[in-house]
Design an enzyme around this catalytic site. Structure first.
Site, PDB file in Angstrom:
ATOM      1  N   GLN A  53       0.818  -1.211   0.000  1.00 43.70           N
ATOM      2  CA  GLN A  53       0.000   0.000   0.000  1.00 43.70           C
ATOM      3  C   GLN A  53       0.854   1.264   0.000  1.00 43.70           C
ATOM      4  O   GLN A  53       1.610   1.490   0.952  1.00 43.70           O
ATOM      5  CB  GLN A  53      -0.894  -0.008   1.256  1.00 43.70           C
ATOM      6  CG  GLN A  53      -1.824   1.176   1.381  1.00 43.70           C
ATOM      7  CD  GLN A  53      -2.650   1.116   2.663  1.00 43.70           C
ATOM      8  OE1 GLN A  53      -2.246   0.505   3.650  1.00 43.70           O
ATOM      9  NE2 GLN A  53      -3.806   1.740   2.660  1.00 43.70           N
ATOM     10  N   GLY A  54       0.729   2.082  -1.026  1.00 42.83           N
ATOM     11  CA  GLY A  54       1.481   3.331  -1.111  1.00 42.83           C
ATOM     12  C   GLY A  54       0.612   4.532  -0.744  1.00 42.83           C
ATOM     13  O   GLY A  54       0.225   5.310  -1.628  1.00 42.83           O
ATOM     14  N   TYR A  55       0.304   4.666   0.531  1.00 42.04           N
ATOM     15  CA  TYR A  55      -0.551   5.756   0.997  1.00 42.04           C
ATOM     16  C   TYR A  55       0.248   6.823   1.750  1.00 42.04           C
ATOM     17  O   TYR A  55       0.471   7.917   1.265  1.00 42.04           O
ATOM     18  CB  TYR A  55      -1.650   5.194   1.915  1.00 42.04           C
ATOM     19  CG  TYR A  55      -2.944   4.834   1.212  1.00 42.04           C
ATOM     20  CD1 TYR A  55      -2.942   4.256  -0.039  1.00 42.04           C
ATOM     21  CD2 TYR A  55      -4.173   5.056   1.833  1.00 42.04           C
ATOM     22  CE1 TYR A  55      -4.124   3.912  -0.665  1.00 42.04           C
ATOM     23  CE2 TYR A  55      -5.365   4.716   1.214  1.00 42.04           C
ATOM     24  CZ  TYR A  55      -5.340   4.148  -0.031  1.00 42.04           C
ATOM     25  OH  TYR A  55      -6.515   3.807  -0.638  1.00 42.04           O
ATOM     26  N   SER A  56       0.685   6.459   2.978  1.00 44.79           N
ATOM     27  CA  SER A  56       1.312   7.452   3.858  1.00 44.79           C
ATOM     28  C   SER A  56       2.599   8.004   3.274  1.00 44.79           C
ATOM     29  O   SER A  56       3.313   7.321   2.539  1.00 44.79           O
ATOM     30  CB  SER A  56       1.647   6.826   5.210  1.00 44.79           C
ATOM     31  OG  SER A  56       0.494   6.454   5.883  1.00 44.79           O
ATOM     32  N   GLU A  73     -10.745  -1.305   4.935  1.00 40.68           N
ATOM     33  CA  GLU A  73      -9.618  -1.649   5.790  1.00 40.68           C
ATOM     34  C   GLU A  73     -10.078  -1.695   7.242  1.00 40.68           C
ATOM     35  O   GLU A  73      -9.736  -2.587   7.996  1.00 40.68           O
ATOM     36  CB  GLU A  73      -8.509  -0.604   5.617  1.00 40.68           C
ATOM     37  CG  GLU A  73      -7.270  -0.870   6.470  1.00 40.68           C
ATOM     38  CD  GLU A  73      -6.203   0.224   6.334  1.00 40.68           C
ATOM     39  OE1 GLU A  73      -6.470   1.252   5.691  1.00 40.68           O
ATOM     40  OE2 GLU A  73      -5.113   0.020   6.881  1.00 40.68           O
ATOM     41  N   SER A 133      -5.368   6.958  12.485  1.00 42.18           N
ATOM     42  CA  SER A 133      -5.134   6.835  13.928  1.00 42.18           C
ATOM     43  C   SER A 133      -6.471   6.852  14.671  1.00 42.18           C
ATOM     44  O   SER A 133      -7.491   7.306  14.143  1.00 42.18           O
ATOM     45  CB  SER A 133      -4.260   7.991  14.406  1.00 42.18           C
ATOM     46  OG  SER A 133      -5.008   9.191  14.373  1.00 42.18           O
ATOM     47  N   ASN A 134      -6.448   6.373  15.904  1.00 46.41           N
ATOM     48  CA  ASN A 134      -7.702   6.346  16.662  1.00 46.41           C
ATOM     49  C   ASN A 134      -8.243   7.750  16.932  1.00 46.41           C
ATOM     50  O   ASN A 134      -9.446   7.923  17.102  1.00 46.41           O
ATOM     51  CB  ASN A 134      -7.509   5.537  17.949  1.00 46.41           C
ATOM     52  CG  ASN A 134      -7.401   4.045  17.641  1.00 46.41           C
ATOM     53  OD1 ASN A 134      -7.264   3.648  16.474  1.00 46.41           O
ATOM     54  ND2 ASN A 134      -7.458   3.214  18.674  1.00 46.41           N
ATOM     55  N   GLU A 135      -7.361   8.726  16.918  1.00 44.14           N
ATOM     56  CA  GLU A 135      -7.844  10.114  17.023  1.00 44.14           C
ATOM     57  C   GLU A 135      -8.652  10.472  15.769  1.00 44.14           C
ATOM     58  O   GLU A 135      -9.706  11.105  15.866  1.00 44.14           O
ATOM     59  CB  GLU A 135      -6.665  11.087  17.176  1.00 44.14           C
ATOM     60  CG  GLU A 135      -5.960  11.035  18.533  1.00 44.14           C
ATOM     61  CD  GLU A 135      -4.935   9.906  18.622  1.00 44.14           C
ATOM     62  OE1 GLU A 135      -4.694   9.213  17.608  1.00 44.14           O
ATOM     63  OE2 GLU A 135      -4.364   9.714  19.718  1.00 44.14           O
TER      64      GLU A 135
END
Lengths: 385, 398
Positions: free
Chosen positions: B125-128, B244, B383-385
């Site tokens: 996966q090329g996301y971040s 996801e 993230s959970n935030e």
């Protein structure tokens, strides 16, 4: 009431802080941790030169006349620098046994070498099936003539690969877990029948499983009274625990600072993440955990000389708070650093690992909560009939 | 409303259990939670399932799915968790696969779906990016049209298991002048063998090598590798993230993890008695199980809605937040359970020939590394935030 440090203590703090800043930066530490030996004997020699190794000993014993507060000062700085050298095993533990219960002969044999940095010790007390119960011993020392023969295994002996001497707890009588029958011995690591399996720990130190197979020691190896060693062991472990709390305080402070700094630099959604209130409040909580950990560490350290019950309650209370605070600060430091916090490259993850492992040393939160509760229950005034 | 399994479902459970027991490689039993597997180990079960036609149960049947109901899929994951199997990785089956069959043209579907199903092609996966984590839309990797090609330049990070990957799906900026950062992003498939791609390992705090930096320098990719429309990639990216998230709860795995924790706690001693009998510790396990039950039934409700065609919405953020918190708590308690033996770090110790004595019980070796590794779960996948922000905005309407 006085929470100020003496001039000597301030001097120790400042010179140690400078030494760590100059010679113990994160990259240097990484190199040392990954090297074959895993520590720097020459750094130990410098600690000796600064007087750190003699600080908490009386002048009669050849020390500088300080006390547990001096060890606390040292360990807080060690915590800030993630110093791996074995101050607690050698100075606080071995030094503690010697100063509280060593004979004149034992002091003469070991104290000067310890304070001079020539002799390094490890404290072999935990056992594979004993968890945090200091009396839960399967290692035995059987009387043999005037001496003893030791058999057994000790678990996760921190600093043992670097040590020349071991302080060993063993059963000379009584059943497993009995209060009576615990004795303490000082054993040269190269004694016949001692073998070790050395390994790194996850937080960058070294430890060993130590095996004793018919290890013969003389009567002069016994520290304290035969079979009556448990109170002494508890006292020394409490002192070590207080020192570990100080180390955690140092590590917590740095992890918090790094996190605040990162939140200033790191921008997402066009703004530093430190501007997000949800993160601000968590960093405030980290700050409060750190401050309260300082308070508890002072409290416990200052009560080390009180009655057994007072001392135990104070140390357990501190270890509970430090275990919980360290966990919170460590976890939040990683979370707020995001993916970067997960990398081995950044120092913050190493502070997190050290804080996590401090909880599992000398009894974790559950262990100390139980001990505190039991002591408090025993303390309860009997209700009027 | 009814919680009981039907006769058909009970028969289905028997069938899949028998299949797993007969076909799952014996030497890989119990290794599903390990991070240090070889490429072959990661793919072994995937390939067997590919042949059976069971590698992508959630896909529509016409693309190779199984046509199982959500209850059957739930049973399937439970049965796999029983042996802690090494399940197909999510990057192909759960992420790029659904994007391809939902948004890509027939040519791409025909070319790529079979390899995802069979396990022959490994996707990453090329996301971040270093500057685009939670704020994914701020990504800077560019794809510039040059004749029949896009030329890609930039850096992706946290690329999980890129060291093994054959293909990568990349979010690129194709319109730098778009008004909003979410506009002007495209979803492009890239062969990892293309010149100009460099994968650099990132070592993590648990000592493992799971993630990487992936650098793109003048990487030329045929324009037919574009999924859907140019500059519409953000829509596909969000669709993928919701998918996801729904798999991220990991309920069946966590249930198996709790069983494992009970086994460990019944072996570990406290004052000579099993730790499992210790009131303080057993209460913590109970709390974890109760939380896991709440998550399980929340997931079942989500699955039921999904099977009615109301596919994963913002409530999948609940599954992500609670699922990862439970996974973290589980590894934390496992680490606590092993006591002093949380400290030795023995990764690779078996290779260096010095293993003359064992160090502590076998289950202890991975306890701390797993705990440290699982801190990633509240960071990755949004993230959970960010998940809480999604609920704030999409559900509470604030």
């Amino acid at each position: 009431m006085d929470f100020n440090f003496t001039e000597e203590q301030t001097m120790i703090r400042d010179s140690l802080a400078r030494l760590i800043r100059e010679q113990y930066d994160f990259d240097t530490r990484r190199g040392v941790v990954e090297s074959d030996s895993g520590w720097r004997p020459e750094m130990w020699a410098q600690f000796a030169e600064l007087g750190l190794l003699m600080a908490p000993f009386s002048e009669d014993d050849g020390g500088l006349g300080g006390d547990a507060v001096d060890a606390m000062v040292v360990m807080e700085e060690f915590g800030k620098g993630l110093v791996v050298e074995p101050y607690i095993p050698t100075v606080v533990c071995a030094g503690g046994f010697l100063k509280h219960a060593g004979t004149a002969g034992q002091k003469e044999e070991h104290m000067a070498a310890l304070m001079g940095g020539e002799r390094v010790f490890a404290f072999a007390y935990a056992e594979p099936r004993g968890r945090y119960n200091l009396a839960d011993l399967e290692t035995t020392a059987k009387k043999d003539g005037s001496g003893y023969v030791i058999n057994g295994q000790k678990a996760v002996v921190i600093g043992a690969p670097w040590a020349s001497h071991l302080i060993v707890t063993a059963r000379t009588g009584g059943d497993r877990r009995d209060e009576n029958g615990v004795s303490v011995f000082i054993v040269a690591k190269d004694a016949e029948g001692v073998t070790t399996r050395d390994y790194p720990t996850i937080d960058g130190r070294r430890a060993s499983e130590v095996y004793f197979e018919n290890v013969s020691v003389g009567a002069d190896a016994l520290i304290g009274d035969e079979g009556a060693g448990l109170p002494l062991v508890e006292r020394v472990v409490d002192e070590a625990t207080a020192a570990a709390c100080a180390e955690a305080v140092g590590a917590m402070g740095v992890a918090h600072q790094m996190t605040v700094e990162y939140s200033r630099q790191r921008k997402q959604f066009g703004t530093p993440i430190g501007k997000f209130q949800v993160l601000q409040h968590r960093m405030v909580d980290m700050f409060m955990e750190h401050e309260q950990s300082i308070s508890m560490t002072y409290m416990a350290t200052l009560k080390l000389g009180e009655s057994d019950v007072e001392r135990k309650k104070a140390v357990s209370a501190a270890k509970v708070r430090i275990g919980q605070g360290g966990r919170f600060v460590g976890q939040e430091a990683i979370q707020i650093h995001g993916g970067m916090g997960m990398t081995d490259e950044l120092a913050v993850g190493h502070y997190f690992k050290r804080l996590t492992m401090i909880d599992s040393e000398f009894g974790n939160v559950d262990h100390h909560m139980k001990r505190y509760t039991a002591l408090s229950a025993a303390d309860m005034p009997v209700a009027a009939e | 409303m009814n919680l009981e399994f039907s006769q058909d479902e009970i028969a289905f459970r028997k069938e899949v259990r028998a299949f797993i027991e007969e076909n799952y490689p014996k030497e890989l039993i119990g290794m599903g939670s390990r991070e240090d597997l070889t490429r072959e180990q990661f793919l072994a079960w995937h390939k067997i399932l590919g042949e059976k036609g069971w590698s992508a149960p959630a896909w529509p049947e016409k693309y190779g799915g199984t046509g199982w109901t959500s209850t059957q899929r739930y049973i399937w994951s439970e049965e796999n968790a029983r042996l802690d199997t090494i399940m197909p990785l999510p990057f192909g089956v759960s992420m790029v696969g659904p994007v391809i069959y939902t948004f890509a043209n027939e040519e791409i579907k025909e070319r790529h779906l079979p390899g995802i199903l069979s396990g022959d092609v490994w996707w990453c996966q090329g996301y971040s990016e270093p500057g685009a984590g939670s704020d994914l839309a701020s990504l800077k990797t560019t794809a510039v049209r040059d004749g029949d090609h896009y030329v890609i330049n930039g850096q992706k990070t946290w690329t999980t298991l890129a060291q093994f990957a054959d293909w990568i799906f990349v979010l690129c900026r194709t319109d730098p002048d778009a008004e909003k950062p979410q506009e002007g992003i495209s979803f492009i498939l890239v062969d990892m063998k293309t010149p100009g791609i460099e994968v650099r390992p990132i070592r993590t705090i648990d000592g493992g090598h799971e993630v990487n930096e992936t650098w793109f320098t003048d990487v030329r990719v045929p324009v037919e590798n574009l999924v859907g429309e140019e500059n519409k990639g953000w829509t596909y990216a969000k669709f993928l993230l919701a998918h996801e998230r729904s798999g991220i709860a990991g309920v069946a795995r966590s249930k198996r993890g709790v069983e494992r924790l009970r086994e460990i706690a019944s072996t570990e001693l406290i004052d000579g008695e099993p730790l499992l009998g210790d009131r303080d510790f057993s209460r913590k396990i109970s709390q974890l199980e109760i939380d896991l039950t709440a998550l399980e039934f929340t997931e079942l409700r989500t699955l039921a809605r999904e099977s009615e065609g109301k596919g994963p919405g913002p409530e999948s953020s609940i599954l992500k937040v609670k699922g990862t918190e439970i996974q973290q708590r589980l590894t934390e308690l496992t680490m606590e359970a092993v006591g002093n033996y949380a400290q030795p770090y023995l990764r690779g110790a078996a290779d260096d020939g010095s293993n003359e004595y064992p160090v502590g019980p076998d289950y202890a070796h991975v306890a701390s590394p797993n705990y440290f590794n699982m801190r990633k779960t509240s960071i990755y996948g949004g993230s959970n935030e960010i998940q809480r922000n999604i609920i704030t905005k999409m559900i509470l309407g604030l």
